[in-house]
Design a protein around this motif. Structure first.
Motif, PDB file in Angstrom:
ATOM      1  N   MET A 238      41.745  45.703  37.015  1.00  8.08           N
ATOM      2  CA  MET A 238      41.305  44.317  37.426  1.00  8.08           C
ATOM      3  C   MET A 238      42.255  43.385  37.946  1.00  8.08           C
ATOM      4  SD  MET A 238      39.968  41.542  34.817  1.00  8.08           S
ATOM      5  CE  MET A 238      41.616  40.957  34.553  1.00  8.08           C
ATOM      6  N   SER A 239      43.402  43.650  37.294  1.00  2.00           N
ATOM      7  CA  SER A 239      44.712  42.590  38.148  1.00  2.00           C
ATOM      8  C   SER A 239      44.805  43.137  39.559  1.00  2.00           C
ATOM      9  CB  SER A 239      45.989  42.906  37.281  1.00  2.00           C
ATOM     10  OG  SER A 239      45.755  42.389  35.821  1.00  2.00           O
ATOM     11  N   ALA A 240      44.853  44.646  39.841  1.00  2.00           N
ATOM     12  CA  ALA A 240      45.142  44.878  40.976  1.00  2.00           C
ATOM     13  C   ALA A 240      43.938  44.372  41.953  1.00  2.00           C
ATOM     14  CB  ALA A 240      45.336  46.452  41.192  1.00  2.00           C
ATOM     15  N   GLY A 241      42.903  44.526  41.609  1.00  2.00           N
ATOM     16  CA  GLY A 241      41.544  44.136  42.231  1.00  2.00           C
ATOM     17  C   GLY A 241      41.799  42.544  42.630  1.00  2.00           C
ATOM     18  N   VAL A 242      42.026  41.729  41.576  1.00  2.00           N
ATOM     19  CA  VAL A 242      42.210  40.211  41.898  1.00  2.00           C
ATOM     20  C   VAL A 242      43.210  39.928  42.955  1.00  2.00           C
ATOM     21  CG1 VAL A 242      42.864  38.272  40.772  1.00  2.00           C
ATOM     22  CG2 VAL A 242      41.283  39.641  39.607  1.00  2.00           C
ATOM     23  N   THR A 243      44.154  40.834  42.808  1.00  2.00           N
ATOM     24  CA  THR A 243      45.407  40.520  43.716  1.00  2.00           C
ATOM     25  C   THR A 243      44.786  40.862  45.200  1.00  2.00           C
ATOM     26  OG1 THR A 243      46.857  41.110  41.963  1.00  2.00           O
ATOM     27  CG2 THR A 243      47.772  41.171  44.429  1.00  2.00           C
ATOM     28  N   VAL A 244      44.273  41.879  45.555  1.00  2.00           N
ATOM     29  CA  VAL A 244      43.851  42.404  46.528  1.00  2.00           C
ATOM     30  C   VAL A 244      42.917  41.297  47.228  1.00  2.00           C
ATOM     31  CG1 VAL A 244      42.645  44.125  48.164  1.00  2.00           C
ATOM     32  CG2 VAL A 244      44.448  44.794  46.406  1.00  2.00           C
ATOM     33  N   THR A 245      41.800  41.178  46.471  1.00  2.00           N
ATOM     34  CA  THR A 245      40.949  40.133  46.842  1.00  2.00           C
ATOM     35  C   THR A 245      41.426  38.803  47.274  1.00  2.00           C
ATOM     36  OG1 THR A 245      39.142  41.304  45.465  1.00  2.00           O
ATOM     37  CG2 THR A 245      38.412  39.085  46.003  1.00  2.00           C
ATOM     38  N   ALA A 246      42.319  38.365  46.312  1.00  2.00           N
ATOM     39  CA  ALA A 246      42.828  36.931  46.839  1.00  2.00           C
ATOM     40  C   ALA A 246      43.634  37.128  48.021  1.00  2.00           C
ATOM     41  CB  ALA A 246      43.699  36.585  45.471  1.00  2.00           C
ATOM     42  N   LEU A 247      44.545  38.172  48.281  1.00  2.00           N
ATOM     43  CA  LEU A 247      45.263  38.233  49.482  1.00  2.00           C
ATOM     44  C   LEU A 247      44.342  38.224  50.669  1.00  2.00           C
ATOM     45  CD1 LEU A 247      47.892  40.863  48.286  1.00  2.00           C
ATOM     46  CD2 LEU A 247      48.185  38.262  48.729  1.00  2.00           C
ATOM     47  N   VAL A 248      43.195  38.970  50.572  1.00  2.00           N
ATOM     48  CA  VAL A 248      42.318  38.871  51.790  1.00  2.00           C
ATOM     49  C   VAL A 248      41.756  37.626  52.003  1.00  2.00           C
ATOM     50  CG1 VAL A 248      40.130  40.257  52.749  1.00  2.00           C
ATOM     51  CG2 VAL A 248      42.082  41.613  51.517  1.00  2.00           C
ATOM     52  N   LEU A 249      41.208  37.034  51.190  1.00  2.00           N
ATOM     53  CA  LEU A 249      40.452  35.752  51.192  1.00  2.00           C
ATOM     54  C   LEU A 249      41.537  34.870  51.732  1.00  2.00           C
ATOM     55  CD1 LEU A 249      38.097  35.838  48.169  1.00  2.00           C
ATOM     56  CD2 LEU A 249      37.409  36.383  50.616  1.00  2.00           C
ATOM     57  N   CYS A 250      42.614  34.594  50.746  1.00  2.57           N
ATOM     58  CA  CYS A 250      43.484  33.510  51.431  1.00  2.57           C
ATOM     59  C   CYS A 250      44.287  33.890  52.584  1.00  2.57           C
ATOM     60  CB  CYS A 250      44.524  33.478  50.235  1.00  2.57           C
ATOM     61  SG  CYS A 250      43.796  32.771  48.635  1.00  2.57           S
TER      62      CYS A 250
ATOM     63  N   ILE B  49      52.997  37.288  41.941  1.00  7.23           N
ATOM     64  CA  ILE B  49      52.736  36.316  41.059  1.00  7.23           C
ATOM     65  C   ILE B  49      51.287  36.502  40.827  1.00  7.23           C
ATOM     66  CG2 ILE B  49      52.351  33.863  40.706  1.00  7.23           C
ATOM     67  CD1 ILE B  49      54.931  33.806  42.656  1.00  7.23           C
ATOM     68  N   CYS B  50      50.394  36.815  41.536  1.00  5.36           N
ATOM     69  CA  CYS B  50      49.057  36.887  41.121  1.00  5.36           C
ATOM     70  C   CYS B  50      48.812  37.930  40.315  1.00  5.36           C
ATOM     71  CB  CYS B  50      48.302  36.876  42.471  1.00  5.36           C
ATOM     72  SG  CYS B  50      46.240  37.138  42.209  1.00  5.36           S
ATOM     73  N   PHE B  51      49.492  39.206  40.587  1.00  7.03           N
ATOM     74  CA  PHE B  51      49.204  40.232  39.797  1.00  7.03           C
ATOM     75  C   PHE B  51      49.811  39.974  38.294  1.00  7.03           C
ATOM     76  CE2 PHE B  51      50.966  44.398  38.053  1.00  7.03           C
ATOM     77  CZ  PHE B  51      49.596  45.275  37.834  1.00  7.03           C
ATOM     78  N   ALA B  52      51.121  39.425  38.298  1.00  6.91           N
ATOM     79  CA  ALA B  52      51.728  39.433  36.846  1.00  6.91           C
ATOM     80  C   ALA B  52      50.970  38.380  36.176  1.00  6.91           C
ATOM     81  CB  ALA B  52      52.936  38.648  37.091  1.00  6.91           C
ATOM     82  N   THR B  53      50.152  37.395  36.893  1.00  2.00           N
ATOM     83  CA  THR B  53      49.439  36.263  36.066  1.00  2.00           C
ATOM     84  C   THR B  53      48.293  36.967  35.561  1.00  2.00           C
ATOM     85  OG1 THR B  53      50.382  34.521  37.725  1.00  2.00           O
ATOM     86  CG2 THR B  53      48.352  33.897  36.231  1.00  2.00           C
ATOM     87  N   ALA B  54      47.533  37.765  36.373  1.00  2.00           N
ATOM     88  CA  ALA B  54      46.350  38.408  35.826  1.00  2.00           C
ATOM     89  C   ALA B  54      46.428  39.311  34.614  1.00  2.00           C
ATOM     90  CB  ALA B  54      45.819  39.186  37.050  1.00  2.00           C
ATOM     91  N   MET B  55      47.639  39.980  34.764  1.00  2.00           N
ATOM     92  CA  MET B  55      48.017  41.124  33.734  1.00  2.00           C
ATOM     93  C   MET B  55      48.148  40.278  32.473  1.00  2.00           C
ATOM     94  SD  MET B  55      48.219  44.130  34.666  1.00  2.00           S
ATOM     95  CE  MET B  55      49.377  44.816  33.526  1.00  2.00           C
ATOM     96  N   GLY B  56      48.890  39.202  32.469  1.00  2.00           N
ATOM     97  CA  GLY B  56      49.100  38.549  30.891  1.00  2.00           C
ATOM     98  C   GLY B  56      48.318  37.383  30.678  1.00  2.00           C
ATOM     99  N   ALA B  57      47.378  36.970  31.647  1.00  6.94           N
ATOM    100  CA  ALA B  57      46.491  35.775  31.537  1.00  6.94           C
ATOM    101  C   ALA B  57      45.712  35.989  29.893  1.00  6.94           C
ATOM    102  CB  ALA B  57      45.683  35.396  32.453  1.00  6.94           C
TER     103      ALA B  57
END
Length: 270
Positions: free
Chosen positions: A57-69, A197-205
């Protein structure tokens, strides 16, 4: 003099990292299974599945955020129009929200009484509710990550030299080659740093997951459950160390990749 300058940093590292990690590791060692607890969390189906689900999930959030942003950030830098500053401000607004507020917003969007459920109920006679599962958590983490990525991408996009793109086009390069060979390498430092940063945040949020937690088994929630409800301190400590080491390993790999990219990018000739 050098030692004096290093002292504040060493104190911070010791107080907020080394000492707490040592105490957590001692909790594992003093547990009923000792260091075998690490083996238990890797062989236990629930713990391992939670670890994998958190990682994916963290990897998916990171990839999606990078593409969109990446797309949105480049567009905002390259174009000036009425309302641009408002859109930028809205995209960075989640920086001021804690995780619990983000979770509450996801519930208002896709919860049992949320907007999406009300619309789908009116149109199809059936409510679409996904706030309380992994899809809702994904939306919450993505919303939380967008400001961190968009700011870094916009900062990198502002440094791009339009003349390089014009030169590539004048030599007959199609749009996709301009993007691949000129724009993406220029954005890469911002994408790598913000993605880490996005990945690390999603892993521990924890806050968002705690607000939505009804059918979500990500690692921070498992750690919380083992520590507070089951009083299984040794397992909670082992899971915490595993989560920290995994995140640290990914961030280290990203830094090495970023360093190699920078080296290869500056070492070529004309």
């Amino acid at each position: 003099m050098l030692a004096l300058l290093l002292t504040p940093g060493l104190i911070i590292v010791a107080a907020f990292f080394l000492i707490p990690m040592a105490l957590v590791a001692m909790r594992v060692a003093n547990g009923p299974d000792g260091f075998a607890t690490y083996f238990i969390i890797l062989t236990n189906g629930r713990y391992f599945a939670s670890l994998m689900q958190t990682l994916v999930m963290s990897a998916g959030v990171t990839v999606t955020a990078l593409v969109l942003c990446g797309i949105c950030g480049l567009f905002l830098v390259r174009n000036r129009f009425a309302g641009r500053n408002v859109i930028t401000a809205l995209l960075t607004l989640p920086l001021s929200f804690p995780g619990t507020v983000v979770g509450f917003m996801v519930i208002m969007l896709a919860g049992r009484q949320g907007v999406i459920g009300s619309v789908t109920d009116a149109l199809f006679g059936d409510k679409l509710v996904f706030a309380y599962n992994i899809a809702g958590l994904f939306i919450g983490y993505l919303y939380f990550s967008i400001p961190r990525v968009i700011l870094a991408v916009m900062a990198s996009a502002e440094k791009l030299d339009p003349q390089l793109e014009e030169a590539a086009r004048s030599l007959g390069a199609p749009t996709w080659r301009v993007i691949k060979d000129v724009i993406l390498p220029g954005l890469m430092p911002g994408l790598i740093s913000s993605g880490a940063i996005c990945f690390a945040t999603a892993m521990g949020a924890f806050g968002t997951a705690f607000t939505l937690a009804t059918d979500i088994d990500v690692l921070p929630m498992v750690i919380y459950t083992e520590f507070t409800r089951n009083a299984n301190v040794a397992v909670a400590a082992a899971l915490s160390i595993a989560l920290g080491l995994l995140t640290w390993a990914v961030l280290t790999a990203v830094r090495c990749f970023a360093g190699n990219t920078a080296t290869s990018g500056t070492g070529g000739g004309a």
